[in-house]
Write an enzyme that holds these catalytic residues in place. Structure first.
Site, PDB file in Angstrom:
ATOM      1  N   SER A 100     -16.308  -6.294 -26.472  1.00  0.00           N
ATOM      2  CA  SER A 100     -17.005  -7.388 -25.739  1.00  0.00           C
ATOM      3  C   SER A 100     -17.236  -7.512 -24.211  1.00  0.00           C
ATOM      4  O   SER A 100     -17.902  -6.460 -23.732  1.00  0.00           O
ATOM      5  CB  SER A 100     -15.899  -8.606 -25.949  1.00  0.00           C
ATOM      6  OG  SER A 100     -16.396  -9.928 -25.560  1.00  0.00           O
ATOM      7  N   ASP A 239     -22.018 -11.600 -22.158  1.00  0.00           N
ATOM      8  CA  ASP A 239     -21.215 -10.528 -21.806  1.00  0.00           C
ATOM      9  C   ASP A 239     -21.728  -9.455 -22.668  1.00  0.00           C
ATOM     10  O   ASP A 239     -22.783  -9.515 -23.306  1.00  0.00           O
ATOM     11  CB  ASP A 239     -19.680 -10.918 -22.396  1.00  0.00           C
ATOM     12  CG  ASP A 239     -19.453 -11.320 -23.819  1.00  0.00           C
ATOM     13  OD1 ASP A 239     -20.609 -11.864 -24.290  1.00  0.00           O
ATOM     14  OD2 ASP A 239     -18.466 -11.408 -24.202  1.00  0.00           O
ATOM     15  N   ASP A 241     -21.136  -8.254 -25.949  1.00  0.00           N
ATOM     16  CA  ASP A 241     -21.510  -8.412 -27.113  1.00  0.00           C
ATOM     17  C   ASP A 241     -22.199  -9.762 -27.308  1.00  0.00           C
ATOM     18  O   ASP A 241     -22.270 -10.203 -28.520  1.00  0.00           O
ATOM     19  CB  ASP A 241     -20.327  -8.397 -28.021  1.00  0.00           C
ATOM     20  CG  ASP A 241     -19.224  -9.538 -28.025  1.00  0.00           C
ATOM     21  OD1 ASP A 241     -19.156 -10.001 -26.790  1.00  0.00           O
ATOM     22  OD2 ASP A 241     -18.532  -9.586 -29.016  1.00  0.00           O
ATOM     23  N   ASP A 243     -21.315 -12.926 -27.080  1.00  0.00           N
ATOM     24  CA  ASP A 243     -20.574 -14.023 -27.918  1.00  0.00           C
ATOM     25  C   ASP A 243     -20.419 -14.961 -26.902  1.00  0.00           C
ATOM     26  O   ASP A 243     -19.826 -16.325 -27.398  1.00  0.00           O
ATOM     27  CB  ASP A 243     -19.459 -13.620 -28.601  1.00  0.00           C
ATOM     28  CG  ASP A 243     -18.246 -13.001 -27.843  1.00  0.00           C
ATOM     29  OD1 ASP A 243     -18.433 -12.735 -26.632  1.00  0.00           O
ATOM     30  OD2 ASP A 243     -17.202 -12.611 -28.252  1.00  0.00           O
TER      31      ASP A 243
END
Length: 452
Positions: A100, A239, A241, A243
């Site tokens: 992440s 960010d 990833d 999410d």
């Protein structure tokens, strides 16, 4: 939780804690458990742009194939895309290799069930039990029964899905995107361009080492400057990833997850899209968010920090919207996990529908000053049970009684205590946190500033 799985999968420094040997075992044991006795589990595998992703993906896929599973490799893909594709492709499970917003040295392995939701504790515990078991008695098929790898070109399916959530389109909006050299570096610009926005993109040249470095949702300063430079209507920072998302208005002011939730909640409520008028927030959400939501007749449910807990409470209460100040927002109408692209698209849809600027929309959220300090500790549990620290926390809460609050919690992903004070006087808050920080330092730590 057990020895491997934390609140967000298995995390660690790649090739030191999260080794290829461990990734192989997780793939092997995870595929066996998630096949639910049928054998030959079909597992979607995606990853972000970290240099360690190739190594861990190869090991994980080998583990899946070693028990006769089929690995459906979708390549570099946002975490929420993997969750959505797991359901769409009818797979038994999904796995994303990502840490992440964390630094490039870190990586993680996170599983999704066939429904696209994160695994329940019971399944994580079963996978963990098998991974840590001394004797491996799982199947080892041979010949034509050995598992296979299938490369799936799935980006188009996800892009189409995200665009379908915005029937009004985004024509007339000028948007700056900061994709953090991460998993959304290709799909995010395509989504906003297809919806008709004029798009400028920052930090979209991943080289394996630059993910999240001075950019993305934890570092929106460059985005704010770019929004002003391009005279854009809005900026969105994802960010690594994708999410989570943080927004920036036309004047370069940051609009965080609390403000985004307030905007979406009020708009959705007017449209009848919030079952039971329920919204789930965490203990870190600004008290102003509670005020604006309850003032509009909504029911606010509060959980500890972590999207896992937000989702659990959403499913328990039937809420369709929940999230965190960090910009990790779950819209169950569209996906089973936090989805930065969908959240960003929905936010801009409200701007279009209301004919309002982001700054005008964000003004609905009154805020109390909130001060945060992160302090590293060697033993989080010992620190949280230290009598002197507990006494000082109690004294601080008494000082702010009926005017504000103090929250001290261990980080779920790092060896830190997170100290937060909220109230009407920022100078008073800083003095309170300084006293608490000194108490923590007494336990043998030094202050650092970092994101969750």
């Amino acid at each position: 939780m057990g020895k491997l799985f934390g609140t967000d999968g298995v995390r660690g420094i790649a090739n030191e804690e999260l080794t290829p040997e461990l990734a192989f075992r997780l793939g092997r044991c995870g595929a066996a458990v998630l096949a639910e006795g049928r054998g030959g589990a079909r597992v979607v595998v995606g990853r972000d742009t970290r240099v360690s992703g190739d190594m861990l993906e190869a090991a994980l896929v080998a583990g899946i194939c070693s028990v006769g599973g089929r690995a459906l490799k979708v390549g570099i893909m946002p975490t929420p895309a993997v969750a959505w594709l797991t359901r769409t492709l009818g797979a038994d499970a999904g796995v994303v290799i990502s840490a992440s917003h964390n630094p490039v040295a870190d990586n993680g392995i996170k599983f999704f069930s066939s429904t696209g939701f994160k695994l329940p504790d019971s399944l994580e515990e079963e996978i963990e039990r098998l991974v840590l078991k001394e004797r491996d008695d799982l199947p080892r098929p041979t010949g034509t029964a050995v598992g296979r790898v299938e490369v799936v070109e799935a980006a188009e399916q996800y892009i189409t899905h995200v665009c379908s959530t915005a029937p009004q389109g985004l024509r007339g909006l000028k948007v700056v995107l900061d994709v953090a050299h991460g998993a959304a570096y290709e799909v995010a610009p395509e989504v906003f361009q297809r919806l008709g926005a004029e798009v400028f993109v920052l930090n979209n040249a991943p080289d394996g080492t630059n993910i999240n470095v001075g950019c993305g949702s934890t570092c929106p300063q460059a985005l704010a400057e770019a929004v002003r430079e391009f005279r854009a209507h809005v900026g969105l920072a994802f960010d690594g990833d994708a999410d989570r998302v943080i927004a920036v208005d036309a004047e370069g002011q940051v609009v965080d997850g609390d403000a985004i939730m307030a905007i979406l909640a009020l708009h959705f409520h007017q449209q009848g899209r919030l079952p039971g008028g329920r919204v789930v927030v965490t203990v870190m959400s600004n008290y102003g968010l509670h005020q604006v939501l309850t003032g509009a007749g909504l029911v606010v449910h509060q959980t500890q920090v972590g999207d896992r807990y937000v989702l659990e409470e959403m499913l328990r209460t039937g809420a369709a919207l929940g999230g965190e100040q960090s910009g990790h927002i779950i819209l169950l109408e569209h996906n089973t996990t936090g989805d930065g692209l969908i959240t960003g698209v929905q936010l801009l849809q409200v701007m279009v529908a209301r004919g309002a600027t982001l700054r005008e929309l964000a003004e609905v959220l009154p805020r109390l000053p909130q001060v945060l300090v992160n302090v590293p500790v060697e033993d989080k549990e010992r620190a949280m049970n230290d009598p002197q620290l507990l006494a000082e926390i109690a004294a601080a809460r008494e000082q702010l009684a009926n005017r504000g609050r103090v929250l001290v919690r261990p980080s779920g992903t790092e060896p830190l205590l997170r100290l937060m004070a909220e109230g009407p006087d920022e100078e008073e808050l800083r003095a309170i946190l300084e006293r608490l920080e000194q108490s923590v330092r007494r336990l043998g730590s030094k202050e650092v500033m970092t994101g969750d």
